[in-house]
Write an enzyme that holds these catalytic residues in place. Structure first.
Site, PDB file in Angstrom:
ATOM      1  N   GLN A  23      11.989   2.274  -5.675  1.00  0.00           N
ATOM      2  CA  GLN A  23      10.660   2.019  -4.377  1.00  0.00           C
ATOM      3  C   GLN A  23       9.586   0.794  -4.926  1.00  0.00           C
ATOM      4  OE1 GLN A  23       8.218   5.762  -5.465  1.00  0.00           O
ATOM      5  NE2 GLN A  23       9.429   7.179  -3.845  1.00  0.00           N
ATOM      6  N   HIS A  24       8.802   0.447  -3.718  1.00  0.00           N
ATOM      7  CA  HIS A  24       8.115  -0.749  -3.282  1.00  0.00           C
ATOM      8  C   HIS A  24       7.420  -1.269  -4.722  1.00  0.00           C
ATOM      9  CE1 HIS A  24       9.208  -0.410   0.979  1.00  0.00           C
ATOM     10  NE2 HIS A  24      10.384  -0.900   0.200  1.00  0.00           N
ATOM     11  N   ARG A  63       2.432   9.636  -7.458  1.00  0.00           N
ATOM     12  CA  ARG A  63       1.626  10.185  -7.668  1.00  0.00           C
ATOM     13  C   ARG A  63       1.002   9.863  -9.175  1.00  0.00           C
ATOM     14  NH1 ARG A  63       6.584  14.550  -9.932  1.00  0.00           N
ATOM     15  NH2 ARG A  63       6.632  14.091 -11.955  1.00  0.00           N
ATOM     16  N   GLU A 123       1.837  -3.342   4.793  1.00  0.00           N
ATOM     17  CA  GLU A 123       0.875  -1.843   5.417  1.00  0.00           C
ATOM     18  C   GLU A 123       0.219  -2.016   6.502  1.00  0.00           C
ATOM     19  OE1 GLU A 123       4.201  -0.622   2.285  1.00  0.00           O
ATOM     20  OE2 GLU A 123       3.072  -2.026   2.504  1.00  0.00           O
ATOM     21  N   TRP A 169       1.078  -1.327   0.088  1.00  0.00           N
ATOM     22  CA  TRP A 169       0.407  -0.051   0.176  1.00  0.00           C
ATOM     23  C   TRP A 169       0.764   1.164  -0.274  1.00  0.00           C
ATOM     24  CZ3 TRP A 169      -4.333  -0.658   4.078  1.00  0.00           C
ATOM     25  CH2 TRP A 169      -4.950  -2.379   4.170  1.00  0.00           C
ATOM     26  N   GLU A 193       6.948  19.651  -7.252  1.00  0.00           N
ATOM     27  CA  GLU A 193       7.401  18.482  -6.229  1.00  0.00           C
ATOM     28  C   GLU A 193       7.082  19.787  -4.818  1.00  0.00           C
ATOM     29  OE1 GLU A 193       7.063  16.121  -5.248  1.00  0.00           O
ATOM     30  OE2 GLU A 193       7.007  14.382  -7.211  1.00  0.00           O
TER      31      GLU A 193
END
Length: 484
Positions: A188-189, A171, A230, A167, A279
């Site tokens: 990233q995961h 963006r 998560e 989870w 950002e």
């Protein structure tokens, strides 16, 4: 303390403490909600809740600044604390400690409920009816590449073998009513899981969840170890399992009390342009990149749904509160696991996640006999810069505990007077660099390599402060306070 198991009860609680700004006039969905939300961050007003948005069905609402600083000066971190089930008056350092402590407790897995008991499936749209055009998705900034359909929602994906469910927040830009394009970073995961689907040549099922329980959004936006779920960690924070329901069209479980759930599949190639986007560093974006397409197949939603949004930019928004606290908790956890006697970790909001303060207790030399401050700084950097979350942090400051690291005025005073102009720093060359931190040169972004630094500001001898607290006898201070 109270855990809010849906977004609506959380909004009601904020409203009761005067931290909701009801925008009841009709607003143009192009820019007004985002501009109002951005200004609310910058003046620290109550969080805006928009009741009437041009061009969308009556009853559909937008909610801005869900986890920014509170308008209540007596409890500035109330939105984050309450999201996590903590007392609204919790300090920033207490929130970081709670996030770190939960990492060492057993997870509480979610429980599945029947569809009839899941508010998120009160309304179901399939096929051509399942279109993003029905929902109020504004432009976040006027230089963005499109309307951003995800800024505070949770993306749910899992590996093809089903052993790892992730989870997270990433963006995602709306392309049209049936397509979105999302930023998927390989390290990233979500990027790691997407790569597994690419290997087997099958599109990745996803669910994009808008407006789940606030803790779900918060935990989706902070780092926890790979292959940890998560949902289990959120259960630990809540003290009870998260209720989930099977998605309508894909093999994923989604939070039962969510406001909106978008279901579909992600392409196995980077076949659509995403960006630019303004950002967290505080600058408007200027470039785009090829990213995978998120195809929209089914949408479910509650009656009168609420779509939350975070409009990133200059401080202070969710990137500088919740995400920064999560990164600080990650750093604190790894340093303590390395048996370094760290007292606290903190990322000042106004540093836009470019500074990390590591606070050492006064007796750290007794706890680490024979270790100099230079050696300590080197050890801290060696631990931190091996972790994936620290890819976002270019500058670390090792500081004493004789000031409040959450008070920016005190932080500036300490760094101005204790950072040596040339020496007393550990420089780590050729560290991994990504484009989100704003302090590197273009050639470093292209190479993906750059320097990171740990500044040693620890005092050899503690100096007394020329302050009210340390500059006068206690009886004089008390007499002044009694007669103030």
């Amino acid at each position: 303390m109270k855990y809010y198991d849906d977004l609506r009860s959380f909004i009601d609680a904020l409203d009761a403490m005067g931290d909701i700004m009801h925008v009841t006039r009709e607003v143009d969905c192009d820019f007004e909600p985002s501009a109002i939300t951005r200004r609310s961050y910058e003046i620290q007003s109550p969080a805006p809740l928009f009741h009437h948005i041009t061009g969308v069905e009556s009853g559909f609402r937008l909610f801005g600044a869900p986890a920014s600083l509170s308008s209540r000066s007596d409890m500035p971190y109330a939105r984050v604390a309450m999201s996590l089930g903590l007392a609204p008056e919790s300090t920033g350092l207490e929130i970081v400690e709670a996030l770190s402590a939960a990492r060492h407790k057993p997870g509480i897995p979610p429980v599945r409920v029947e569809s009839a008991a899941a508010p998120c499936q009160q309304n179901i749209l399939r096929g051509e009816q399942a279109t993003l055009d029905r929902f109020p998705i504004p432009f976040a900034h006027d230089k963005d590449g499109g309307r951003y359909a995800n800024t505070w929602g949770t993306l749910i994906v899992k590996t093809p073998d089903g052993k790892w469910v992730n989870w997270s927040i990433a963006r995602v830009m709306k392309v049209d009513g049936k397509r979105m394009v999302g930023l998927i970073v390989p390290s990233q995961h979500i990027g790691q899981i997407w790569a597994e689907w690419v290997k087997i040549g099958e599109p990745m099922p996803y669910a994009l969840v808008q407006g789940p329980a606030p803790a779900i959004s918060c935990v989706s936006g902070i780092p926890i170890p790979a292959h940890a779920d998560e949902a289990d960690y959120i259960g630990t924070l809540a003290g009870a399992p998260v209720e989930v329901v099977k998605a309508v069209s894909i093999d994923l479980d989604v939070p039962a009390t969510a406001e909106i759930v978008i279901e579909g599949h992600v392409s196995i190639t980077r076949d659509c342009q995403e960006g630019p986007y303004g950002e967290y560093g505080g600058y408007l974006g200027s470039g785009s990149s090829a990213q995978p397409t998120f195809h929209v197949e089914t949408i479910t939603y509650r009656d009168d749904p609420i779509w939350p949004m975070s409009i990133t930019g200059r401080p202070t928004d969710e990137s500088h509160t919740l995400w920064a606290m999560g990164l600080a908790a990650d750093a604190l956890t790894y340093l303590r696991e390395a048996e370094l006697p760290v007292k606290a970790a903190w990322i000042p909001e106004d540093s836009t996640v470019h500074w990390l303060l590591i606070v050492m207790p006064e007796n750290w030399r007794e706890l680490l006999p024979g270790v100099s401050s230079e050696e300590l700084s080197q050890r801290i950097g060696e631990v931190l810069f091996k972790t994936s979350a620290m890819v976002f942090i270019p500058k670390v400051y090792v500081v004493d505990d004789d000031f409040d690291p959450t008070n920016l005025r005190e932080v500036v005073w300490v760094l101005s007077t204790r950072v040596h102009p040339v020496g007393r720093r550990a420089v780590f060359e050729d560290q991994r660099v990504i484009r989100l931190p704003q302090c590197y040169e273009e050639e470093e972004y292209v190479a993906g390599k750059g320097a990171k630094v740990v500044f040693d500001t620890l005092q050899t001898t503690r100096h007394l402060h020329a302050s009210f607290e340390q500059g006068y006898p206690q009886e004089v201070r008390q007499r002044i306070l009694d007669n103030w």
